[in-house]
Scaffold this motif. Structure first.
Motif, PDB file in Angstrom:
ATOM      1  N   GLN A 123      -5.517  -4.722 -10.498  1.00  0.00           N
ATOM      2  CA  GLN A 123      -4.783  -4.759  -9.238  1.00  0.00           C
ATOM      3  C   GLN A 123      -4.926  -3.452  -8.465  1.00  0.00           C
ATOM      4  OE1 GLN A 123      -0.357  -4.160  -8.608  1.00  0.00           O
ATOM      5  NE2 GLN A 123      -0.437  -6.405  -8.607  1.00  0.00           N
ATOM      6  N   LYS A 124      -4.750  -2.329  -9.139  1.00  0.00           N
ATOM      7  CA  LYS A 124      -4.830  -1.037  -8.465  1.00  0.00           C
ATOM      8  C   LYS A 124      -6.248  -0.720  -7.994  1.00  0.00           C
ATOM      9  CE  LYS A 124      -0.506   0.227  -8.929  1.00  0.00           C
ATOM     10  NZ  LYS A 124       0.363   0.497  -7.737  1.00  0.00           N
ATOM     11  N   ALA A 125      -7.250  -1.338  -8.638  1.00  0.00           N
ATOM     12  CA  ALA A 125      -8.644  -1.101  -8.240  1.00  0.00           C
ATOM     13  C   ALA A 125      -9.044  -1.896  -7.010  1.00  0.00           C
ATOM     14  CB  ALA A 125      -9.579  -1.451  -9.396  1.00  0.00           C
ATOM     15  N   LEU A 126      -8.293  -2.938  -6.659  1.00  0.00           N
ATOM     16  CA  LEU A 126      -8.701  -3.864  -5.600  1.00  0.00           C
ATOM     17  C   LEU A 126      -9.102  -3.189  -4.292  1.00  0.00           C
ATOM     18  CD1 LEU A 126      -6.183  -6.831  -6.051  1.00  0.00           C
ATOM     19  CD2 LEU A 126      -8.593  -6.737  -6.721  1.00  0.00           C
ATOM     20  N   PRO A 127      -8.333  -2.222  -3.782  1.00  0.00           N
ATOM     21  CA  PRO A 127      -8.718  -1.622  -2.499  1.00  0.00           C
ATOM     22  C   PRO A 127     -10.040  -0.869  -2.541  1.00  0.00           C
ATOM     23  CG  PRO A 127      -6.406  -1.164  -3.009  1.00  0.00           C
ATOM     24  CD  PRO A 127      -7.022  -1.710  -4.249  1.00  0.00           C
ATOM     25  N   LEU A 128     -10.494  -0.506  -3.736  1.00  0.00           N
ATOM     26  CA  LEU A 128     -11.713   0.294  -3.860  1.00  0.00           C
ATOM     27  C   LEU A 128     -12.936  -0.534  -4.246  1.00  0.00           C
ATOM     28  CD1 LEU A 128     -10.343   3.455  -5.728  1.00  0.00           C
ATOM     29  CD2 LEU A 128     -11.040   3.283  -3.331  1.00  0.00           C
ATOM     30  N   ASP A 146      -2.257   4.954 -10.597  1.00  0.00           N
ATOM     31  CA  ASP A 146      -2.312   5.415  -9.203  1.00  0.00           C
ATOM     32  C   ASP A 146      -3.072   6.737  -9.111  1.00  0.00           C
ATOM     33  OD1 ASP A 146      -0.943   3.303  -8.040  1.00  0.00           O
ATOM     34  OD2 ASP A 146       1.024   4.244  -8.302  1.00  0.00           O
ATOM     35  N   ARG A 147      -2.796   7.629 -10.045  1.00  0.00           N
ATOM     36  CA  ARG A 147      -3.464   8.938 -10.046  1.00  0.00           C
ATOM     37  C   ARG A 147      -4.961   8.768 -10.304  1.00  0.00           C
ATOM     38  NH1 ARG A 147      -3.948  11.901 -14.379  1.00  0.00           N
ATOM     39  NH2 ARG A 147      -2.149  10.874 -15.369  1.00  0.00           N
ATOM     40  N   LEU A 148      -5.335   7.881 -11.211  1.00  0.00           N
ATOM     41  CA  LEU A 148      -6.742   7.626 -11.507  1.00  0.00           C
ATOM     42  C   LEU A 148      -7.485   7.193 -10.242  1.00  0.00           C
ATOM     43  CD1 LEU A 148      -9.274   6.882 -13.230  1.00  0.00           C
ATOM     44  CD2 LEU A 148      -8.149   4.670 -13.669  1.00  0.00           C
ATOM     45  N   PHE A 149      -6.960   6.199  -9.553  1.00  0.00           N
ATOM     46  CA  PHE A 149      -7.662   5.677  -8.389  1.00  0.00           C
ATOM     47  C   PHE A 149      -7.574   6.617  -7.192  1.00  0.00           C
ATOM     48  CE2 PHE A 149      -6.983   1.810 -10.977  1.00  0.00           C
ATOM     49  CZ  PHE A 149      -8.322   1.508 -11.182  1.00  0.00           C
ATOM     50  N   ASP A 150      -6.556   7.462  -7.175  1.00  0.00           N
ATOM     51  CA  ASP A 150      -6.493   8.504  -6.146  1.00  0.00           C
ATOM     52  C   ASP A 150      -7.635   9.502  -6.326  1.00  0.00           C
ATOM     53  OD1 ASP A 150      -4.305   7.483  -4.828  1.00  0.00           O
ATOM     54  OD2 ASP A 150      -2.847   8.813  -5.798  1.00  0.00           O
ATOM     55  N   VAL A 151      -7.962   9.826  -7.577  1.00  0.00           N
ATOM     56  CA  VAL A 151      -9.085  10.726  -7.861  1.00  0.00           C
ATOM     57  C   VAL A 151     -10.387  10.122  -7.358  1.00  0.00           C
ATOM     58  CG1 VAL A 151     -10.486  11.750  -9.704  1.00  0.00           C
ATOM     59  CG2 VAL A 151      -7.987  11.875  -9.823  1.00  0.00           C
ATOM     60  N   ARG A 190     -10.779   7.790  -5.086  1.00  0.00           N
ATOM     61  CA  ARG A 190     -10.723   7.713  -3.626  1.00  0.00           C
ATOM     62  C   ARG A 190     -10.999   9.081  -3.002  1.00  0.00           C
ATOM     63  NH1 ARG A 190      -6.212   5.727  -3.629  1.00  0.00           N
ATOM     64  NH2 ARG A 190      -6.731   3.529  -3.438  1.00  0.00           N
ATOM     65  N   ALA A 191     -10.415  10.122  -3.591  1.00  0.00           N
ATOM     66  CA  ALA A 191     -10.614  11.473  -3.066  1.00  0.00           C
ATOM     67  C   ALA A 191     -12.070  11.915  -3.181  1.00  0.00           C
ATOM     68  CB  ALA A 191      -9.706  12.463  -3.800  1.00  0.00           C
TER      69      ALA A 191
END
Length: 250
Positions: free
Chosen positions: A120-125, A68-73, A75-76
């Motif tokens: 899965q966590k990458a899907l939105p990006l 989650d933290r990885l993909f938040d970075v 996204r930010a």
């Protein structure tokens, strides 16, 4: 080459070995690359060597909060992902009579759950024409003693690749699997040490069993990853690409 100019990629397990080589190749081809790994010092060193297009984000793929933290970075940073490489993995020698629940859980949590949750966590990006690349292993086609847990986990990744490809095809996202054979990496060196063998001699032993009579280089796996991340492979999805010196092909 500049076939990834303006693209964004994430490569897990990129501190060394195959992941490190893939991250380097993507950066050399013009992409901004987010590297992950558990060992911060080694990860930051790899990012520094790769250059300004590399961003180090410490993460253990078996921990959802790290992903989650990885993909938040990402996204930010205002980025969408053009390529995701789920490379992080591990394995330890364990014969049938010695295998433990703890070894099974650790191997499958990193190799299988880590791959599943990374994608899965990458899907939105994911961009509309994104590519996903999973890393399997030639051990899935062999009966190498002591490699049962590792090989089984990598076989699961091959299966996931087919399903992911079917599920993501309506989005235009392609998913493929790279299956390396014996490659000169710190992982192979560690295996040699565990067997009490000299690394160079162990390489020669492995190479002697291959039709090409040599070990693979991480850069050769990275070249396949670059192909699968590019439009040159635009009609390939759900496929397995063996880069194994002919180990299980000949």
């Amino acid at each position: 080459m500049a076939q990834m100019n303006g693209k964004t990629a994430v490569v897990t397990g990129a501190s060394s070995g195959i992941g490190r080589a893939i991250a380097q190749r993507f950066a050399d081809d013009g992409a901004r690359v987010y590297l992950t790994g558990r060992r911060l010092a080694e990860l930051e060193s790899a990012a520094k060597e790769i250059g300004p297009n590399a961003v180090a984000v410490q993460a253990d793929v078996s921990k959802v909060e790290d992903l989650d933290r990885l993909f938040d970075v990402i996204r930010a940073d205002g980025r969408v992902l053009d390529t995701v490489v789920a490379n992080a993995g591990l394995g330890a020698l364990s014969r049938l009579e010695d295998a433990t629940e703890e070894q099974f859980a650790h191997t499958f949590n990193v190799n299988v759950l880590g791959t599943l949750m990374t994608v899965q966590k990458a899907l939105p990006l994911l961009a509309p024409t994104a590519t996903v690349i999973l890393l399997s292993s030639s051990t899935t086609s062999l009966g190498s003693e002591g490699m049962g847990l590792y090989a089984a986990s990598k076989a699961a990744i091959r299966s996931l690749g087919r399903t992911f490809a079917a599920e993501l095809a309506p989005r235009g996202v392609r998913v493929n699997v790279i299956t390396p054979g014996p490659v000169e990496t710190p992982g192979i060196a560690g295996l040699a040490a565990n067997l009490g063998q000299d690394t160079e001699q162990f390489h020669k032993l492995l190479a002697s069993e291959l039709p090409l009579k040599r070990m693979g280089r991480p850069e050769e796996i990275a070249a396949m990853a670059a192909f699968l991340a590019s439009e040159e492979s635009s009609f390939a999805t759900g496929a397995e690409f063996s880069v194994d010196g002919g180990q299980v092909q000949v």
